[in-house]
Motif scaffolding. Structure first.
Motif, PDB file in Angstrom:
ATOM      1  N   THR A  99     -13.130  -6.703   3.199  1.00 31.91           N
ATOM      2  CA  THR A  99     -12.445  -7.717   3.984  1.00 31.91           C
ATOM      3  C   THR A  99     -12.270  -8.966   3.141  1.00 31.91           C
ATOM      4  O   THR A  99     -13.217  -9.428   2.492  1.00 31.91           O
TER       5      THR A  99
ATOM      6  N   LYS B  96       0.806  -1.223   0.000  1.00 34.31           N
ATOM      7  CA  LYS B  96       0.000   0.000   0.000  1.00 34.31           C
ATOM      8  C   LYS B  96       0.840   1.275   0.000  1.00 34.31           C
ATOM      9  O   LYS B  96       0.361   2.352  -0.380  1.00 34.31           O
TER      10      LYS B  96
ATOM     11  N   GLU C 143      -9.336 -13.015   8.540  1.00 32.65           N
ATOM     12  CA  GLU C 143      -9.772 -11.918   7.704  1.00 32.65           C
ATOM     13  C   GLU C 143      -8.683 -10.853   7.651  1.00 32.65           C
ATOM     14  O   GLU C 143      -8.036 -10.576   8.655  1.00 32.65           O
ATOM     15  N   VAL C 144      -8.492 -10.272   6.465  1.00 30.24           N
ATOM     16  CA  VAL C 144      -7.511  -9.203   6.313  1.00 30.24           C
ATOM     17  C   VAL C 144      -8.164  -8.051   5.561  1.00 30.24           C
ATOM     18  O   VAL C 144      -9.141  -8.231   4.826  1.00 30.24           O
ATOM     19  N   GLU C 145      -7.603  -6.864   5.734  1.00 26.15           N
ATOM     20  CA  GLU C 145      -8.180  -5.672   5.131  1.00 26.15           C
ATOM     21  C   GLU C 145      -7.560  -5.374   3.763  1.00 26.15           C
ATOM     22  O   GLU C 145      -6.368  -5.610   3.546  1.00 26.15           O
ATOM     23  N   ALA C 146      -8.400  -4.854   2.888  1.00 27.70           N
ATOM     24  CA  ALA C 146      -7.943  -4.433   1.566  1.00 27.70           C
ATOM     25  C   ALA C 146      -8.823  -3.280   1.096  1.00 27.70           C
ATOM     26  O   ALA C 146      -9.846  -2.971   1.711  1.00 27.70           O
ATOM     27  N   TYR C 147      -8.400  -2.680  -0.024  1.00 24.90           N
ATOM     28  CA  TYR C 147      -9.109  -1.519  -0.545  1.00 24.90           C
ATOM     29  C   TYR C 147      -9.290  -1.666  -2.045  1.00 24.90           C
ATOM     30  O   TYR C 147      -8.490  -2.313  -2.721  1.00 24.90           O
TER      31      TYR C 147
ATOM     32  N   LYS D 237      -3.882  -3.993   2.535  1.00 25.29           N
ATOM     33  CA  LYS D 237      -3.494  -3.029   3.554  1.00 25.29           C
ATOM     34  C   LYS D 237      -2.041  -3.224   3.949  1.00 25.29           C
ATOM     35  O   LYS D 237      -1.303  -2.259   4.207  1.00 25.29           O
TER      36      LYS D 237
ATOM     37  N   LYS E 238     -13.557   0.059   1.084  1.00 30.96           N
ATOM     38  CA  LYS E 238     -12.781  -0.899   1.867  1.00 30.96           C
ATOM     39  C   LYS E 238     -13.521  -2.226   1.887  1.00 30.96           C
ATOM     40  O   LYS E 238     -14.754  -2.255   1.870  1.00 30.96           O
TER      41      LYS E 238
END
Length: 418
Positions: free
Chosen positions: A95, A80, A104-108, A131, A93
């Motif tokens: 998950t 990122k 679970e991980v965050e992404a955009y 992320k 955003k």
């Protein structure tokens, strides 16, 4: 420990969309196109651990390295910091869930970005930004990787992949008239933006199945099979347990073994190294797709390939690597790349399995590698180390490592485990 087969399982059936909007009364270009309306273009690539790596110009400013991966849908930026440098604001955003379905991980999502690969320009490309660098590819490849090009990069073209000469050629389908009389044709089914073929596997002396396999250029292994996809797929008696690869949810564990045979049209490959992830890891994928496994770069590199997504065809012709034996680690240890060590990248032993040549010689976890069979410094790379440790049974390996403040020397002979 066996050499890692780097397998990128990012997310389940993630399909991003972007709207084509009008700006100043004109339609924006959308998708990947060959510049200047040329009929075709050739792109060189690096081959590392059977993975195709290309140079990318991101947003017309930053040169990056991306893996070309038929196993994912969209363009992915795994660091990122590069979008932050350019002050790119995400549109939303989301998950992501790893293969095991437990993390679970965050992404955009950014709906419109610019990506250039050689003479191919991707305009208003939907981009998935992780992320954090959950995959830590540099650790497993020894070089910095910034992203992935997936289905979007293939779908508008007929694509030739020449592993031996490290070249990809992209053709505009409407002008493609090259006869492929020397190539074998395989029906390829595109499902949820991923390519599948149905081919025969010989699992033992008496068991043969017609399997559904995803073609995955983003996997370094030759073959992966899911035991819980068919009662006929059983783990061979001769196997080794290890970490098979890395995904957004962390390490993927299972066993490595060999199957007697896989057929690709009229081509037959024997004693194929095969990964068997633990049951349940890919349960959701198996339930939603019915797939039995994946074919990775370890098999694909033995052919010159044409991907025709529009007509759902895969064409292949063997190259000189077809007779090359399928290699596997024979030392009993795994090595990873670390950060800066005396201002140079360095390599460290991550694990050593007991009752193996490396363990019995005295090598241990966290030993920093100084030399392998006389190669050191800039002559040493993670790929070269892994190839040396899987060359042939009985080969003598000499290693010098740093343990604490001590410099230690070891030697051992490679031994086949599978």
């Amino acid at each position: 420990m066996i050499k890692k087969s780097i397998y990128y399982t990012f997310f389940l059936f993630l399909i991003l969309t972007a709207e084509i909007k009008k700006v100043s009364g004109q339609n924006l270009k959308f998708g990947f196109e060959i510049n200047d309306n040329k009929r075709s273009t050739t792109i060189p690539f690096e081959l590392n651990s059977n993975l195709i790596i290309v140079n990318v110009l991101f947003e017309g400013v930053i040169p990056l390295k991306f893996i070309v991966d038929t196993g994912v849908t969209n363009t992915v930026l795994i660091d990122k910091s590069y979008s932050d440098i350019l002050s790119i604001e995400p549109d939303r955003k989301l998950t992501l869930i790893g293969a095991a379905g437990i993390k679970e991980v965050e992404a955009y999502i950014v709906n419109r970005t610019s990506v250039k690969v050689g003479k191919i320009t991707g305009s208003n490309i939907p981009l998935l930004i992780l992320k954090e660098d959950y995959l830590n590819l540099q650790k497993n490849l020894g070089i910095k990787i910034h992203g992935i090009l997936g289905y979007d990069f293939f779908k508008n073209f007929i694509v030739r992949v020449d592993y031996k000469n490290k070249l990809m050629k992209f053709y505009r389908p409407e002008y493609f008239n090259r006869p492929l009389i020397f190539y074998k044709s395989i029906d390829m089914k595109i499902e949820q933006s991923k390519p599948y073929i149905f081919q025969k596997l010989k699992l033992n002396d008496s068991t043969e199945i017609l399997s559904k396999l995803m073609i995955d250029t983003g996997a370094s292994h030759p073959l992966m099979l899911h035991k819980n996809s068919s009662e006929l797929i059983q783990l061979p008696e001769k196997n080794v347990r290890d970490i098979l690869g890395a995904g957004i949810a962390g390490s993927i564990e299972g066993h490595a073994a060999r199957i007697p045979q896989i057929s690709l049209n009229k081509y037959t490959l024997e004693e194929v190294v095969t990964n068997y992830p633990d049951s349940g890891v890919y349960q959701d994928i198996i339930r939603n797709t019915g797939r039995n496994g994946t074919i990775g770069g370890g098999v694909l590199k033995r052919f010159k390939l044409f991907f025709d997504y529009g007509n759902e065809k895969l064409y292949l012709r063997r190259n000189s690597l077809i007779k090359e034996e399928f290699k596997h680690d024979m030392s009993g240890m795994s090595v990873v790349a670390k950060g800066e060590y005396y201002l140079e990248p360095y390599y460290e032993i991550e694990r050593v399995r007991e009752d193996t040549p490396a363990y019995e010689a005295g090598l241990r976890k966290e030993d920093k590698i100084i030399s392998v069979n006389g190669n050191s410094g800039l002559d040493l790379s993670l790929e070269k180390i892994n190839k040396t440790l899987s060359k042939k049974e009985g080969k003598k390996i000499k290693m010098k490592v740093k343990r604490g403040d001590e410099i230690l020397s070891f030697s051992f002979y490679l031994k086949a485990f599978i």
